[in-house]
Design a protein around this motif. Structure first.
Motif, PDB file in Angstrom:
ATOM      1  N   ALA A  72      51.959  72.305 -83.816  1.00 15.04           N
ATOM      2  CA  ALA A  72      51.608  71.932 -85.184  1.00 15.04           C
ATOM      3  C   ALA A  72      50.516  72.838 -85.755  1.00 15.04           C
ATOM      4  CB  ALA A  72      51.152  70.476 -85.234  1.00 15.04           C
ATOM      5  N   LEU A  73      49.552  73.210 -84.919  1.00 17.96           N
ATOM      6  CA  LEU A  73      48.457  74.059 -85.378  1.00 17.96           C
ATOM      7  C   LEU A  73      48.838  75.535 -85.404  1.00 17.96           C
ATOM      8  CD1 LEU A  73      45.507  72.401 -83.430  1.00 17.96           C
ATOM      9  CD2 LEU A  73      45.964  72.253 -85.884  1.00 17.96           C
ATOM     10  N   GLY A  74      49.847  75.895 -84.644  1.00 12.65           N
ATOM     11  CA  GLY A  74      50.256  77.289 -84.570  1.00 12.65           C
ATOM     12  C   GLY A  74      49.321  78.147 -83.740  1.00 12.65           C
ATOM     13  N   ARG A  75      48.562  77.512 -82.878  1.00 12.33           N
ATOM     14  CA  ARG A  75      47.632  78.250 -82.018  1.00 12.33           C
ATOM     15  C   ARG A  75      47.285  77.410 -80.792  1.00 12.33           C
ATOM     16  NH1 ARG A  75      42.670  75.895 -82.453  1.00 12.33           N
ATOM     17  NH2 ARG A  75      42.292  74.655 -84.322  1.00 12.33           N
ATOM     18  N   ARG A  76      46.671  78.047 -79.824  1.00  8.54           N
ATOM     19  CA  ARG A  76      46.239  77.350 -78.618  1.00  8.54           C
ATOM     20  C   ARG A  76      45.017  76.490 -78.928  1.00  8.54           C
ATOM     21  NH1 ARG A  76      46.077  80.166 -73.027  1.00  8.54           N
ATOM     22  NH2 ARG A  76      47.045  78.350 -72.144  1.00  8.54           N
ATOM     23  N   VAL A  77      44.993  75.282 -78.401  1.00  7.42           N
ATOM     24  CA  VAL A  77      43.867  74.366 -78.566  1.00  7.42           C
ATOM     25  C   VAL A  77      42.874  74.636 -77.433  1.00  7.42           C
ATOM     26  CG1 VAL A  77      43.175  71.938 -78.477  1.00  7.42           C
ATOM     27  CG2 VAL A  77      45.266  72.584 -79.666  1.00  7.42           C
ATOM     28  N   GLN A  78      41.622  74.791 -77.805  1.00  2.41           N
ATOM     29  CA  GLN A  78      40.572  74.968 -76.800  1.00  2.41           C
ATOM     30  C   GLN A  78      40.034  73.597 -76.401  1.00  2.41           C
ATOM     31  OE1 GLN A  78      39.645  77.960 -75.421  1.00  2.41           O
ATOM     32  NE2 GLN A  78      41.418  78.678 -76.559  1.00  2.41           N
ATOM     33  N   TRP A  79      39.720  73.439 -75.118  1.00  2.00           N
ATOM     34  CA  TRP A  79      39.104  72.194 -74.672  1.00  2.00           C
ATOM     35  C   TRP A  79      37.688  72.141 -75.223  1.00  2.00           C
ATOM     36  CZ3 TRP A  79      42.971  69.533 -73.668  1.00  2.00           C
ATOM     37  CH2 TRP A  79      43.993  69.932 -72.829  1.00  2.00           C
ATOM     38  N   GLY A  80      37.106  70.970 -75.251  1.00  2.00           N
ATOM     39  CA  GLY A  80      35.742  70.803 -75.744  1.00  2.00           C
ATOM     40  C   GLY A  80      34.706  71.134 -74.688  1.00  2.00           C
ATOM     41  N   CYS A  81      35.104  71.887 -73.677  1.00  2.00           N
ATOM     42  CA  CYS A  81      34.218  72.278 -72.593  1.00  2.00           C
ATOM     43  C   CYS A  81      34.548  73.716 -72.207  1.00  2.00           C
ATOM     44  CB  CYS A  81      34.395  71.353 -71.398  1.00  2.00           C
ATOM     45  SG  CYS A  81      36.106  71.299 -70.772  1.00  2.00           S
ATOM     46  N   GLU A  82      33.719  74.299 -71.386  1.00  2.00           N
ATOM     47  CA  GLU A  82      34.004  75.652 -70.916  1.00  2.00           C
ATOM     48  C   GLU A  82      35.178  75.619 -69.942  1.00  2.00           C
ATOM     49  OE1 GLU A  82      30.728  77.977 -69.532  1.00  2.00           O
ATOM     50  OE2 GLU A  82      29.361  76.976 -70.908  1.00  2.00           O
ATOM     51  N   GLY A  83      35.915  76.694 -69.909  1.00  4.41           N
ATOM     52  CA  GLY A  83      37.032  76.789 -68.978  1.00  4.41           C
ATOM     53  C   GLY A  83      38.362  76.536 -69.650  1.00  4.41           C
ATOM     54  N   HIS A  84      39.408  76.843 -68.948  1.00  9.96           N
ATOM     55  CA  HIS A  84      40.761  76.714 -69.486  1.00  9.96           C
ATOM     56  C   HIS A  84      41.502  75.504 -68.946  1.00  9.96           C
ATOM     57  CE1 HIS A  84      42.574  77.991 -65.677  1.00  9.96           C
ATOM     58  NE2 HIS A  84      41.542  78.795 -65.583  1.00  9.96           N
ATOM     59  N   GLN A  85      40.918  74.824 -67.931  1.00 11.43           N
ATOM     60  CA  GLN A  85      41.640  73.731 -67.286  1.00 11.43           C
ATOM     61  C   GLN A  85      40.854  72.426 -67.399  1.00 11.43           C
ATOM     62  OE1 GLN A  85      42.266  73.669 -62.919  1.00 11.43           O
ATOM     63  NE2 GLN A  85      44.425  73.875 -63.460  1.00 11.43           N
ATOM     64  N   LEU A  86      41.551  71.383 -67.785  1.00  7.91           N
ATOM     65  CA  LEU A  86      40.988  70.042 -67.893  1.00  7.91           C
ATOM     66  C   LEU A  86      41.496  69.224 -66.712  1.00  7.91           C
ATOM     67  CD1 LEU A  86      39.411  68.103 -69.859  1.00  7.91           C
ATOM     68  CD2 LEU A  86      41.655  67.393 -70.680  1.00  7.91           C
ATOM     69  N   SER A  87      40.601  68.519 -66.042  1.00  6.96           N
ATOM     70  CA  SER A  87      41.007  67.609 -64.964  1.00  6.96           C
ATOM     71  C   SER A  87      41.276  66.234 -65.545  1.00  6.96           C
ATOM     72  CB  SER A  87      39.907  67.498 -63.903  1.00  6.96           C
ATOM     73  OG  SER A  87      39.696  68.731 -63.276  1.00  6.96           O
ATOM     74  N   ILE A  88      42.341  65.604 -65.088  1.00  4.58           N
ATOM     75  CA  ILE A  88      42.669  64.243 -65.526  1.00  4.58           C
ATOM     76  C   ILE A  88      42.737  63.360 -64.292  1.00  4.58           C
ATOM     77  CG2 ILE A  88      44.327  62.745 -66.680  1.00  4.58           C
ATOM     78  CD1 ILE A  88      45.233  65.149 -68.315  1.00  4.58           C
ATOM     79  N   LEU A  89      42.003  62.271 -64.317  1.00  3.71           N
ATOM     80  CA  LEU A  89      41.980  61.315 -63.214  1.00  3.71           C
ATOM     81  C   LEU A  89      42.669  60.035 -63.674  1.00  3.71           C
ATOM     82  CD1 LEU A  89      39.300  63.193 -63.000  1.00  3.71           C
ATOM     83  CD2 LEU A  89      38.742  61.598 -61.167  1.00  3.71           C
ATOM     84  N   PRO A  90      43.922  59.799 -63.255  1.00  7.28           N
ATOM     85  CA  PRO A  90      44.672  58.636 -63.750  1.00  7.28           C
ATOM     86  C   PRO A  90      44.220  57.293 -63.193  1.00  7.28           C
ATOM     87  CG  PRO A  90      46.021  59.933 -62.256  1.00  7.28           C
ATOM     88  CD  PRO A  90      44.741  60.675 -62.440  1.00  7.28           C
ATOM     89  N   HIS A  91      43.500  57.271 -62.068  1.00  4.66           N
ATOM     90  CA  HIS A  91      43.036  56.013 -61.463  1.00  4.66           C
ATOM     91  C   HIS A  91      41.535  56.052 -61.229  1.00  4.66           C
ATOM     92  CE1 HIS A  91      47.268  56.498 -59.949  1.00  4.66           C
ATOM     93  NE2 HIS A  91      47.335  55.297 -60.497  1.00  4.66           N
ATOM     94  N   ALA A  92      40.765  56.519 -62.197  1.00  6.68           N
ATOM     95  CA  ALA A  92      39.350  56.796 -61.977  1.00  6.68           C
ATOM     96  C   ALA A  92      38.519  55.560 -61.625  1.00  6.68           C
ATOM     97  CB  ALA A  92      38.755  57.486 -63.198  1.00  6.68           C
TER      98      ALA A  92
END
Length: 128
Positions: A72-92
């Motif tokens: 929709a934006l026509g570009r890559r979305v940057q995370w709100g933190c440094e780095g290219h990878q976001l960790s997701i914890l499904p059972h935190a």
């Protein structure tokens, strides 16, 4: 590597409340043309109780949402933190909440017992 994980998102299935690191979902990549979904013919009851399925499902939902935003934006979305990878914890945690931590570069989802009087667990990330 098991996870599932990709360049933008990595699933880390660690439960802080239970101090448990769940077995990573070591799923076939499909790069060899022989991909078969390991959860294809599994009962709903087993899917709801299998952390490996939760990890696969969380990864798929996160990547689908990310792809829609980027399209929709026509570009890559940057995370709100440094780095290219976001960790997701499904059972935190075992409480009815979810949050993002910029410092940890992580998105935390929680689960909690159902108030319906049965033994099911409610996961804050809907499985669709």
């Amino acid at each position: 590597m098991p996870g599932p994980r990709g360049y933008r998102v990595a699933i880390v299935d660690y439960d802080v409340t239970a101090n448990a690191l769940y077995q990573p979902a070591d799923l076939p990549s499909g790069l060899d043309g022989e991909y078969q979904d390991p959860f294809q013919n599994v009962s709903d009851e087993r899917l709801l109780s299998d952390p490996r399925f939760h990890a696969q499902n969380v990864y798929a939902i996160a990547m689908r949402i990310l792809a829609r935003f980027e399209f929709a934006l026509g570009r890559r979305v940057q995370w709100g933190c440094e780095g290219h990878q976001l960790s997701i914890l499904p059972h935190a945690f075992a409480e009815p909440n979810a949050f993002y931590s910029r410092d940890d570069r992580s998105l935390y989802f929680e689960s909690f017992p159902s108030s319906q009087g049965n033994t099911r667990t409610v996961f804050l990330l809907s499985f669709a």
